[in-house]
Design a protein around this motif. Structure first.
Motif, PDB file in Angstrom:
ATOM      1  N   SER A 191      43.058  11.407  54.929  1.00 46.74           N
ATOM      2  CA  SER A 191      44.239  10.564  55.170  1.00 46.74           C
ATOM      3  C   SER A 191      43.861   9.410  56.102  1.00 46.74           C
ATOM      4  CB  SER A 191      45.353  11.397  55.804  1.00 46.74           C
ATOM      5  OG  SER A 191      44.994  11.735  57.133  1.00 46.74           O
ATOM      6  N   PRO A 192      44.614   8.303  56.052  1.00 47.86           N
ATOM      7  CA  PRO A 192      44.338   7.189  56.975  1.00 47.86           C
ATOM      8  C   PRO A 192      44.370   7.644  58.431  1.00 47.86           C
ATOM      9  CG  PRO A 192      46.094   6.617  55.422  1.00 47.86           C
ATOM     10  CD  PRO A 192      45.744   8.037  55.156  1.00 47.86           C
ATOM     11  N   SER A 193      45.303   8.540  58.742  1.00 48.50           N
ATOM     12  CA  SER A 193      45.420   9.022  60.128  1.00 48.50           C
ATOM     13  C   SER A 193      44.157   9.786  60.550  1.00 48.50           C
ATOM     14  CB  SER A 193      46.668   9.907  60.233  1.00 48.50           C
ATOM     15  OG  SER A 193      46.634  10.668  61.398  1.00 48.50           O
ATOM     16  N   ALA A 194      43.656  10.657  59.666  1.00 48.99           N
ATOM     17  CA  ALA A 194      42.457  11.428  60.001  1.00 48.99           C
ATOM     18  C   ALA A 194      41.247  10.507  60.141  1.00 48.99           C
ATOM     19  CB  ALA A 194      42.194  12.496  58.932  1.00 48.99           C
ATOM     20  N   HIS A 249      39.416  -0.071  57.970  1.00 51.46           N
ATOM     21  CA  HIS A 249      40.446  -0.244  59.000  1.00 51.46           C
ATOM     22  C   HIS A 249      41.694   0.505  58.571  1.00 51.46           C
ATOM     23  CE1 HIS A 249      37.956  -3.298  60.869  1.00 51.46           C
ATOM     24  NE2 HIS A 249      37.868  -3.931  59.716  1.00 51.46           N
ATOM     25  N   PRO A 250      41.665   1.837  58.681  1.00 48.89           N
ATOM     26  CA  PRO A 250      42.810   2.615  58.191  1.00 48.89           C
ATOM     27  C   PRO A 250      44.083   2.297  58.974  1.00 48.89           C
ATOM     28  CG  PRO A 250      41.285   3.995  59.436  1.00 48.89           C
ATOM     29  CD  PRO A 250      40.615   2.680  59.265  1.00 48.89           C
ATOM     30  N   ARG A 251      45.189   2.190  58.249  1.00 50.83           N
ATOM     31  CA  ARG A 251      46.505   1.926  58.847  1.00 50.83           C
ATOM     32  C   ARG A 251      47.464   3.018  58.388  1.00 50.83           C
ATOM     33  NH1 ARG A 251      44.092  -0.913  61.456  1.00 50.83           N
ATOM     34  NH2 ARG A 251      43.835  -3.166  61.474  1.00 50.83           N
ATOM     35  N   PRO A 252      48.428   3.364  59.229  1.00 46.78           N
ATOM     36  CA  PRO A 252      49.384   4.410  58.821  1.00 46.78           C
ATOM     37  C   PRO A 252      50.112   4.048  57.520  1.00 46.78           C
ATOM     38  CG  PRO A 252      49.635   3.885  61.156  1.00 46.78           C
ATOM     39  CD  PRO A 252      48.661   2.888  60.598  1.00 46.78           C
ATOM     40  N   ALA A 253      50.287   2.743  57.274  1.00 45.62           N
ATOM     41  CA  ALA A 253      51.036   2.329  56.073  1.00 45.62           C
ATOM     42  C   ALA A 253      50.194   2.418  54.796  1.00 45.62           C
ATOM     43  CB  ALA A 253      51.540   0.897  56.261  1.00 45.62           C
ATOM     44  N   ASP A 254      48.889   2.676  54.921  1.00 46.47           N
ATOM     45  CA  ASP A 254      48.049   2.793  53.718  1.00 46.47           C
ATOM     46  C   ASP A 254      48.609   3.878  52.808  1.00 46.47           C
ATOM     47  OD1 ASP A 254      46.349   0.915  54.765  1.00 46.47           O
ATOM     48  OD2 ASP A 254      44.870   2.371  55.496  1.00 46.47           O
ATOM     49  N   PHE A 307      46.624   9.179  73.156  1.00 46.91           N
ATOM     50  CA  PHE A 307      47.222   9.081  71.823  1.00 46.91           C
ATOM     51  C   PHE A 307      47.664  10.456  71.342  1.00 46.91           C
ATOM     52  CE2 PHE A 307      43.920   5.882  72.305  1.00 46.91           C
ATOM     53  CZ  PHE A 307      44.622   4.722  72.033  1.00 46.91           C
ATOM     54  N   PRO A 308      48.881  10.554  70.814  1.00 46.69           N
ATOM     55  CA  PRO A 308      49.325  11.856  70.299  1.00 46.69           C
ATOM     56  C   PRO A 308      48.577  12.205  69.005  1.00 46.69           C
ATOM     57  CG  PRO A 308      51.000  10.171  69.887  1.00 46.69           C
ATOM     58  CD  PRO A 308      49.903   9.501  70.649  1.00 46.69           C
ATOM     59  N   LEU A 309      48.084  13.427  68.950  1.00 48.51           N
ATOM     60  CA  LEU A 309      47.396  13.899  67.740  1.00 48.51           C
ATOM     61  C   LEU A 309      48.330  14.870  67.018  1.00 48.51           C
ATOM     62  CD1 LEU A 309      44.991  14.424  65.836  1.00 48.51           C
ATOM     63  CD2 LEU A 309      44.002  15.907  67.586  1.00 48.51           C
ATOM     64  N   PRO A 310      48.926  14.427  65.896  1.00 46.73           N
ATOM     65  CA  PRO A 310      49.856  15.325  65.187  1.00 46.73           C
ATOM     66  C   PRO A 310      49.135  16.566  64.674  1.00 46.73           C
ATOM     67  CG  PRO A 310      49.922  13.076  64.290  1.00 46.73           C
ATOM     68  CD  PRO A 310      48.735  13.151  65.200  1.00 46.73           C
ATOM     69  N   GLU A 311      49.872  17.675  64.623  1.00 39.84           N
ATOM     70  CA  GLU A 311      49.288  18.955  64.223  1.00 39.84           C
ATOM     71  C   GLU A 311      48.617  18.875  62.843  1.00 39.84           C
ATOM     72  OE1 GLU A 311      49.172  21.545  66.383  1.00 39.84           O
ATOM     73  OE2 GLU A 311      47.878  22.428  64.846  1.00 39.84           O
ATOM     74  N   GLY A 312      49.289  18.202  61.900  1.00 38.99           N
ATOM     75  CA  GLY A 312      48.732  18.095  60.549  1.00 38.99           C
ATOM     76  C   GLY A 312      47.396  17.365  60.561  1.00 38.99           C
ATOM     77  N   THR A 313      47.312  16.306  61.351  1.00 40.70           N
ATOM     78  CA  THR A 313      46.061  15.554  61.440  1.00 40.70           C
ATOM     79  C   THR A 313      44.979  16.396  62.111  1.00 40.70           C
ATOM     80  OG1 THR A 313      47.356  13.522  61.605  1.00 40.70           O
ATOM     81  CG2 THR A 313      45.039  13.372  62.213  1.00 40.70           C
ATOM     82  N   ALA A 314      45.380  17.156  63.140  1.00 37.22           N
ATOM     83  CA  ALA A 314      44.412  18.025  63.830  1.00 37.22           C
ATOM     84  C   ALA A 314      43.796  19.023  62.850  1.00 37.22           C
ATOM     85  CB  ALA A 314      45.089  18.758  64.984  1.00 37.22           C
ATOM     86  N   ARG A 315      44.633  19.584  61.992  1.00 31.19           N
ATOM     87  CA  ARG A 315      44.121  20.542  60.997  1.00 31.19           C
ATOM     88  C   ARG A 315      43.216  19.863  59.981  1.00 31.19           C
ATOM     89  NH1 ARG A 315      47.600  25.560  59.767  1.00 31.19           N
ATOM     90  NH2 ARG A 315      48.659  25.855  61.735  1.00 31.19           N
ATOM     91  N   GLU A 316      43.612  18.657  59.599  1.00 31.44           N
ATOM     92  CA  GLU A 316      42.792  17.932  58.617  1.00 31.44           C
ATOM     93  C   GLU A 316      41.428  17.578  59.217  1.00 31.44           C
ATOM     94  OE1 GLU A 316      44.575  14.314  57.091  1.00 31.44           O
ATOM     95  OE2 GLU A 316      42.892  14.038  55.698  1.00 31.44           O
ATOM     96  N   LEU A 317      41.425  17.192  60.495  1.00 26.04           N
ATOM     97  CA  LEU A 317      40.158  16.874  61.157  1.00 26.04           C
ATOM     98  C   LEU A 317      39.248  18.098  61.225  1.00 26.04           C
ATOM     99  CD1 LEU A 317      41.380  14.713  64.181  1.00 26.04           C
ATOM    100  CD2 LEU A 317      40.098  13.919  62.187  1.00 26.04           C
ATOM    101  N   ALA A 318      39.852  19.246  61.570  1.00 24.32           N
ATOM    102  CA  ALA A 318      39.057  20.476  61.652  1.00 24.32           C
ATOM    103  C   ALA A 318      38.431  20.786  60.295  1.00 24.32           C
ATOM    104  CB  ALA A 318      39.929  21.636  62.127  1.00 24.32           C
ATOM    105  N   ALA A 319      39.232  20.667  59.233  1.00 17.77           N
ATOM    106  CA  ALA A 319      38.734  20.990  57.888  1.00 17.77           C
ATOM    107  C   ALA A 319      37.656  19.989  57.464  1.00 17.77           C
ATOM    108  CB  ALA A 319      39.887  20.979  56.893  1.00 17.77           C
ATOM    109  N   ALA A 320      37.878  18.695  57.754  1.00 11.92           N
ATOM    110  CA  ALA A 320      36.898  17.678  57.351  1.00 11.92           C
ATOM    111  C   ALA A 320      35.567  17.890  58.075  1.00 11.92           C
ATOM    112  CB  ALA A 320      37.447  16.282  57.644  1.00 11.92           C
TER     113      ALA A 320
END
Ligand SMILES: [Zn+2]
Length: 267
Positions: A207-210, A170-175, A228-241
């Motif tokens: 990351s918890p967000s990814a 259960h990933p949380r942003p505060a993790d 839901f807004p998908l931040p650019e950094g998370t979008a890049r991390e998802l692509a790489a993962a």
């Protein structure tokens, strides 16, 4: 036409094409009955009536003659959906090439109406979607499920000292500690398993967000995700993962990975 040629009708989506001989072309199609390679005779001649109906990514109704010991030959083709945007728009066309390449790499000949429907829907949507990057991430999750490589994003796939972890995730942003992705074990790792397994080949941090995005991409419909807004950094991390995960299971890195936009394109 040889006397023993048998005619049949089939619908197909053009995944790829390659020149053959002087004026012919091999057309690779996904049909509801699986992938099929056809010969389109004379298609590279300027007066070919078939040519305009067999563009890359087009969905077409085909009349095919089956000749024993030879290629199945396309006698007639009529496009049902030409998808001109995917021919003309470089960025959308690049995503479409990736979508088609994954089908060709993950599937051989097996019939799968679900796969056909997924490909058809994804290509149609790619023509106008405001966020093709998100659409492609959603498509990957569904394709992997149909291909039998469904990633486990909701429960830890790690093992420590021979025991399976199976901790619900259960990933949380505060993790504060990262999770992991482990293609070999087929999914995500909790923070503790990531620490224990991080030196293994293939294990990467997540990351918890990814991770929460991967969970949502797998379990929600595309329209729900748009809220839901998908931040650019998370979008890049998802692509790489996902590139990492897919390349591991294909034992090959799709050529179209390198062609895709880095980050989300302006359309
Ligand atoms: Zn764990």
């Amino acid at each position: 036409m040889a006397a023993h040629a048998k005619l049949y009708q089939i619908e197909g989506i053009v995944l790829g094409r390659r020149d053959y001989g002087e004026a012919d072309r091999v057309v690779i199609c996904l049909t509801p009955q699986g992938r099929m390679d056809f010969l389109a005779k004379g298609i590279r001649k300027t007066r070919s009536r078939k040519a305009g109906h067999l563009e890359l990514f087009a969905r077409a109704q085909l009349l095919v003659s089956r000749v024993e010991g030879s290629w199945d030959i396309i006698s007639q083709a009529e496009a049902l959906d030409l998808r001109p945007v995917l021919q003309d728009d470089y960025t959308r066309g690049t995503y479409a090439r990736y979508v088609a390449e994954l089908v060709m790499r993950f599937f051989e000949r097996e019939a799968d109406p679900q796969l056909y429907e997924l490909l058809d829907r994804t290509l149609s949507q790619l023509e106008a979607d405001e966020d093709p990057e998100l659409l492609v991430r959603w498509y990957e999750q569904r394709l992997l499920t149909i291909a039998g490589f469904r990633p486990e994003w909701h429960t830890c796939v790690g093992e420590r000292s021979g025991d399976l972890c199976e901790l619900p995730l259960h990933p949380r942003p505060a993790d504060t500690r990262p999770y992991g992705v482990d293609p070999e074990r087929g999914g995500a790792l909790c923070d503790q398993c990531f620490v224990a397994l991080r030196t293994e080949p293939g294990v990467r941090s997540l990351s918890p967000s990814a991770l929460s995005w991967l969970q949502a991409l797998q379990s929600r419909e595309l329209d729900e995700l748009r809220a839901f807004p998908l931040p650019e950094g998370t979008a890049r991390e998802l692509a790489a993962a996902m590139q990492h995960y897919i390349a591991h299971h294909l034992e090959y890195s799709p050529a179209t990975f390198r062609m895709m936009p880095k980050g989300r394109p302006n359309l």
